[in-house]
Design an enzyme around this catalytic site. Structure first.
Site, PDB file in Angstrom:
ATOM      1  CB  SER A 198       0.323  -6.356   4.933  1.00 37.93           C
ATOM      2  OG  SER A 198       0.146  -5.001   5.263  1.00 37.93           O
ATOM      3  CB  ALA A 199       3.284 -11.180   6.013  1.00 39.45           C
ATOM      4  CE1 TYR A 200      -2.340 -11.782  -0.950  1.00 37.22           C
ATOM      5  CE2 TYR A 200      -0.624 -10.128  -0.624  1.00 37.22           C
ATOM      6  CZ  TYR A 200      -1.785 -10.556  -1.258  1.00 37.22           C
ATOM      7  OH  TYR A 200      -2.390  -9.758  -2.195  1.00 37.22           O
ATOM      8  CG  LEU A 201      -3.300 -13.936   6.786  1.00 33.23           C
ATOM      9  CD1 LEU A 201      -4.744 -13.711   7.214  1.00 33.23           C
ATOM     10  CD2 LEU A 201      -2.434 -14.276   7.997  1.00 33.23           C
ATOM     11  CD  GLU A 215     -10.991 -11.975   5.812  1.00 30.35           C
ATOM     12  OE1 GLU A 215     -10.236 -12.980   5.745  1.00 30.35           O
ATOM     13  OE2 GLU A 215     -10.995 -11.082   4.956  1.00 30.35           O
ATOM     14  CE  LYS A 242      -4.011  -2.098   2.236  1.00 30.03           C
ATOM     15  NZ  LYS A 242      -5.008  -2.033   3.333  1.00 30.03           N
ATOM     16  CG  ASP A 277     -13.430   1.182   6.510  1.00 33.34           C
ATOM     17  OD1 ASP A 277     -14.637   1.195   6.239  1.00 33.34           O
ATOM     18  OD2 ASP A 277     -12.560   0.799   5.707  1.00 33.34           O
ATOM     19  CG  ASP A 317      -8.299  -4.830   4.852  1.00 32.64           C
ATOM     20  OD1 ASP A 317      -7.187  -4.910   4.312  1.00 32.64           O
ATOM     21  OD2 ASP A 317      -9.288  -5.474   4.469  1.00 32.64           O
TER      22      ASP A 317
END
Length: 513
Positions: free
Chosen positions: A316-319, A390, A212, A385, A405
């Site tokens: 940001s590290a992906y899951l 999740e 981002k 926001d 997020d």
């Protein structure tokens, strides 16, 4: 006349004596007859040397006496962050982890990884390495029923370094932006993409991170007339949210690191997506820029630009992929209306939580308490926001909530949006461990702004937050504690403070991010 003055004086003295008797002497006499549950000093909490965590009392909600073995030395210029992580509250022993408590098994992840690498090698000229000891692999294998990572997991520290330095071999749109196919409904108030400008970057060892880019300067605040749902997404908010989540001991935000990305060499020249290539251009100042795919912002005034090629951003590290670690997205019961005039029921009904408590899955287990944890986290960052949350489906109703997020946090340091705390103020419930840590962070030895400042110093984009944002954390923390205090005064400790962890252990040495 003299007689009347004497009568008035006698009546006055009688009233004063009665007040002293009722408000001072009588409570003291009553307290003598009560059994003492703790030694009451200037603080309001005590942690026993062994066994469970003590229940907080009400005498002082910003002072937490520590057990003798954990009392810190006077301030000497040492690391407050190291002292915090060495504290008893940050060394709670979680249950031993069996296969069902772990998200993934090593054999399962390695096989998935091999298939991905073999497919990737057939379509790219960039060298990729197969490394079963990669930090992102260890991070994925460490995810369990209780948290995304353990407090002292060295793989997380290594993953942060890798995201900051490792070569990028691929860039693409994220899956949600691909799903839009560039066609956004401009009649919607809340649009699904655009200002986000997020990309998926793949590293040399096949690690994957969401990028981002910087959209606002550090000292800029969100304009007061802007709605929360059209606010910019801030890269530094993502970085700061990870550090705050770690300091609160939640471990529910994936690792995030700041990085200067070369948008020419590490995005434009490595992408295979022609749509992404098409949105790059050179500005009049000879800077490399690109803008969002979504049609309603396909204009150069919405672009982000390097200087001339380097651009700040968060990674940001992906899951783990949804095919091996399914997640579901659930509407937040305290979601906002996302319209200019609408209001949700919780905004007009002070007893809304009574309704939520009757609904599955909030009528049992930890789900509602986890929602309250999330609202405290969001209030500290100022993030309005949080429309969904999740969870990993493997862990069912008792799994933790993912705090994803967070880029719309830290937009206004001068304003505290107390409506974010509605789950806490309406339900009047909080985990004991959460409350104890919040009170600890209100103490001068571990002041939240100080440990955040120290933690963020480890990021390459420091200073991540300006001083007003750091000081706002202390102010907001006090407001959280006051909400809990009002709940306890109204309902009592047993009703408000929920027991959770019970056992402590001696930790290994900690490193700071």
């Amino acid at each position: 006349m003299l007689r009347r003055d004497r009568l008035f004086l006698a009546a006055t003295l009688t009233a004063v004596f009665s007040a002293d008797l009722y408000f001072i002497l009588l409570p003291k006499l009553r307290s003598l007859g009560r059994p003492h549950s703790c030694s009451c000093g200037p603080g309001n909490l005590s942690l026993p040397r062994q066994g469970g965590l003590a229940t907080p009392l009400l005498s002082n909600w910003t002072s937490v006496p520590l057990p003798d073995s954990a009392t810190p030395e006077p301030a000497d210029g040492g690391s407050k962050l190291e002292k915090l992580f060495a504290h008893t509250l940050y060394n709670i022993q979680t249950p031993s982890l069996g296969p069902e408590e772990r998200l993934l098994q090593a054999e399962q992840l390695i096989e998935y990884y091999r298939r991905k690498v073999s497919r990737w090698e057939s379509v790219t000229e960039h060298e990729v390495t197969y490394d079963p000891d990669a930090s992102w692999m260890k991070f994925h294998l460490g995810i369990n029923r209780y948290a995304l990572y353990s407090r002292d997991d060295p793989a997380v520290l290594q993953l942060l370094k890798d995201m900051q330095n490792m070569a990028v071999v691929s860039a693409d749109y994220t899956q949600d932006e691909k799903a839009l196919k560039g066609a956004c409904d401009c009649t919607q108030v809340v649009k699904p993409s655009g200002h986000h400008l997020k990309l998926a970057l793949k590293m040399k060892n096949f690690a994957k991170a969401m990028f981002k880019p910087m959209r606002q300067q550090r000292d800029e605040e969100t304009p007061e007339d802007s709605f929360y749902f059209v606010d910019f997404q801030r890269h530094n908010a993502e970085i700061a949210a990870f550090h705050l989540d770690r300091i609160l001991d939640f471990q529910r935000v994936p690792p995030v690191a700041g990085r200067l990305v070369n948008v020419t060499g590490e995005v434009l020249q490595v992408t295979h997506n022609e749509d992404l290539r098409a949105v790059f251009f050179t500005s009049p100042a000879n800077n490399t820029c690109f803008f969002a795919k979504c049609l309603y912002v396909c204009k150069t005034e919405y672009a982000v630009c390097g200087r001339p090629d380097l651009l700040e951003g968060s990674l940001s590290a992906y899951l783990p992929g949804l095919s091996i670690a399914p997640r579901i997205s659930i509407p937040n019961p305290w979601t906002r209306s996302y319209t200019f005039t609408g209001r949700e029921e919780w905004e007009v009904n002070p007893f809304y939580c009574d309704t939520v408590k009757q609904l599955y899955p909030y009528n049992s287990g930890n789900r509602l308490l986890n929602i309250i944890d999330m609202s405290i986290f969001d209030f500290l960052t100022g993030n309005m926001d949080r429309h969904h949350y999740e969870i990993f489906t493997k862990f069912g109703d008792e799994g933790f909530l993912l705090h994803l997020d967070n880029a719309r946090g830290f937009g206004k340091h001068s304003q505290d949006e107390t409506s974010i705390l509605a789950p806490l103020s309406q339900c009047c419930m909080i985990k004991r461990s959460t409350l104890l840590r919040l009170q600890l962070l209100a103490r001068s030895e571990f002041r939240l702004s100080d440990v955040m400042r120290e933690s963020l110093e480890g990021d390459p984009l420091r200073p991540v937050l300006t001083e007003p944002h750091l000081l706002a954390l202390d102010r907001r923390l006090q407001k959280v504690l006051r909400v809990v205090q009002r709940c306890v005064r109204r309902l009592g400790e047993e009703e408000v403070i929920t027991k959770d962890f019970i056992k402590t252990y001696n930790p290994p040495s900690h490193q700071s991010v």
